[in-house]
Design an enzyme around this catalytic site. Structure first.
Site, PDB file in Angstrom:
ATOM      1  CG  ASN A 137      -2.088  -0.970   1.050  1.00 43.22           C
ATOM      2  OD1 ASN A 137      -2.407  -1.415  -0.044  1.00 43.22           O
ATOM      3  ND2 ASN A 137      -2.693  -1.329   2.164  1.00 43.22           N
ATOM      4  CE1 TYR A 142       5.609   7.713   0.980  1.00 42.81           C
ATOM      5  CE2 TYR A 142       6.104   5.390   1.220  1.00 42.81           C
ATOM      6  CZ  TYR A 142       5.836   6.616   1.785  1.00 42.81           C
ATOM      7  OH  TYR A 142       5.800   6.757   3.144  1.00 42.81           O
TER       8      TYR A 142
END
Length: 174
Positions: A137, A142
């Site tokens: 996740n 990112y």
């Protein structure tokens, strides 16, 4: 979605910082790690003395607060406070954590936006971080924010060696 504020942390906030640090780290990683390794990491990395040194050094911390409740936080490292690269032209995001019950409120996005703003203010060339390879996740979060993988390093959680993916964001291209 609940509204929140982001507030810079001072040395007066150490106990609240310690509490949210331990709570969010435990929530995030306890299901995939042993209790012993978790406890060793929490005790070593979130002691009041260590947090004091970090706040008084070149690390900056920010709380995300919803209705008076600390919902998450950011730790960003400048210059020699960076855990690894320590380039003058870089800034490290060491921690972005949000309590699970507040994770759908765009707090993580606001904290990463703040980190980007602070990196640009420092005239840094890039922003970098390490993220556990099993934390898909976070890796996807990112990547969605423009970070790209550039290396790997070992992260020690208690007695266990784990692999972190190192990612960076070119701030000069934003």
């Amino acid at each position: 979605m609940k509204s929140f504020i982001i507030q810079k942390i001072s040395a007066n906030d150490l106990y609240e910082l310690q509490k949210i640090s331990k709570q969010t780290f435990y929530e995030t990683f306890s299901q995939k790690n042993s209790e012993d390794n978790m406890q060793k990491y929490l005790d070593k990395n979130f002691s009041i003395s260590k947090l004091t040194d970090e706040i008084l050094g070149n690390s900056k911390f920010y709380f995300a607060i919803i209705n008076g409740t600390i919902a998450g936080y950011l730790k960003i490292n400048f210059e020699n406070s960076q855990t690894e690269l320590k380039y003058k032209n870089s800034v490290e995001i060491e921690r972005i954590y949000v309590l699970k019950k507040f994770q759908k409120n765009k707090i993580g996005q606001s904290l990463i936006d703040l980190a980007i703003k602070l990196g640009k203010r420092e005239n840094a060339e890039f922003l970098w971080l390490g993220v556990w390879e099993d934390n898909l996740n976070a890796i996807n979060f990112y990547k969605k924010n423009g970070f790209a993988e550039f290396d790997k390093h070992i992260f020690l959680l208690g007695e266990e060696k784990q692999t972190d993916i190192m990612m960076k964001l070119n701030l000069k291209s934003l």
